[in-house]
Design an enzyme around this catalytic site. Structure first.
Site, PDB file in Angstrom:
ATOM      1  CE  LYS A 111      -3.817  -2.307   2.305  1.00  0.00           C
ATOM      2  NZ  LYS A 111      -4.685  -2.381   3.495  1.00  0.00           N
ATOM      3  CB  ALA A 160       3.264   1.712  12.348  1.00  0.00           C
ATOM      4  CE1 TYR A 201     -12.020 -10.887   3.519  1.00  0.00           C
ATOM      5  CE2 TYR A 201     -10.206  -9.336   3.692  1.00  0.00           C
ATOM      6  CZ  TYR A 201     -11.022 -10.141   2.927  1.00  0.00           C
ATOM      7  OH  TYR A 201     -10.837 -10.197   1.569  1.00  0.00           O
TER       8      TYR A 201
END
Length: 281
Positions: free
Chosen positions: A70, A131, A224
């Site tokens: 990301k 983080a 998840y």
């Protein structure tokens, strides 16, 4: 836009991701065929940069980006939203005439997940483990929810310190603490958050021993797959309020679909079809 909406997910360890199904079902609601490819750099024998360049040049409308890419994706896109620039991580990329544009629906998805479970309740002092990209998004989401104190734990201490500084700049007066030992910073935390891959399929375990959860009010797990991680099972056994990573998954997916296509979505129907295991080809 062609009749087929071409999307994908770049990340490691994503074989169990439900994102392909969510977006195919979203397309079906709108009578649009939607493809959504799992793009694992190691399996493609390409580096992230090469995979990103490939999808940018191959007719994809957009891609989601997940662990651990990301932050790298953020350096490759135009980010119009100053908040997302501050987060420094993107999980949604759209390819258009102006080049790749980056967004962060982890941020909005976390806020929606939190409010769905805890309403307007303040977070209280929060211990956040991890983080990285999702941690950054969640931390800025906490600020929007009224965060007053955060303890950030990461094996890479400078990464935790950099995030603490960014949060303090965004919210003057915010109390921040950083460290590498989650157990040492757990005492007195009202909320405890896992933003590491620990607990997901392929990364067994829990980021914090059950005993360290005592005294907290709520927990959130960004993982998840599986939905019911050991971390969440331990928290439920301790009587804590549990916010599942599935809620973040669902919220970020709904927001990403809107960014990719601008097409409507019946969220109740989507939840039902996902729960029933429905898919389209």
């Amino acid at each position: 836009m062609t009749d087929t909406i071409r999307l994908g997910l770049i990340g490691d360890n994503i074989a169990k991701s439900q994102s392909p199904r969510l977006h195919r079902l979203a397309g079906a609601q709108n009578g649009r065929r939607t493809t959504y490819d799992r793009l694992v750099p190691a399996e493609l024998d390409k580096a992230f940069d090469a995979v990103f360049a490939h999808v940018a040049a191959s007719g994809y409308r957009g891609v989601n980006v997940t662990y651990p890419y990301k932050e790298r994706a953020a350096a490759k896109v135009v980010i119009d939203d100053p908040l997302v620039r501050a987060i420094g991580a993107v999980n949604t990329v759209v390819f258009d005439a102006g080049g790749p544009h980056g967004f962060n629906t982890d941020y909005s998805g976390f806020i929606a997940a939190y409010r769905r479970v805890r309403g307007d309740a303040a977070p209280g002092p929060v211990l956040m483990i991890g983080a990285g990209g999702v941690g950054k998004a969640v931390a800025f989401g906490l600020i929007a929810l009224g965060l007053s104190e955060i303890r950030i734990v990461d094996r890479d201490l400078p990464k935790a310190e950099a995030l603490a500084a960014a949060l303090a700049a965004a919210r003057p007066g915010l109390v921040t603490r950083t460290g590498t030992d989650a157990g040492a910073l757990a005492t007195g935390a009202g909320g405890i958050i896992n933003c590491t891959p620990v607990g997901m399929v392929g990364y067994d375990g829990t980021p914090l021993p059950r005993a360290a959860l005592a005294g907290a009010a709520w927990v959130f797990d960004a993982v998840y797959t599986p939905v019911d991680t050991q971390f969440l099972q331990d928290a439920a056994a301790e009587g804590l309020q549990v916010i599942s990573g599935y809620e973040l998954f669902f919220g970020q997916g709904v927001d990403a679909w809107a960014i990719f296509t601008g097409l409507p979505l019946d969220e109740a129907r989507m939840r039902r079809e996902l729960a029933e295991g429905k898919d389209v080809t």
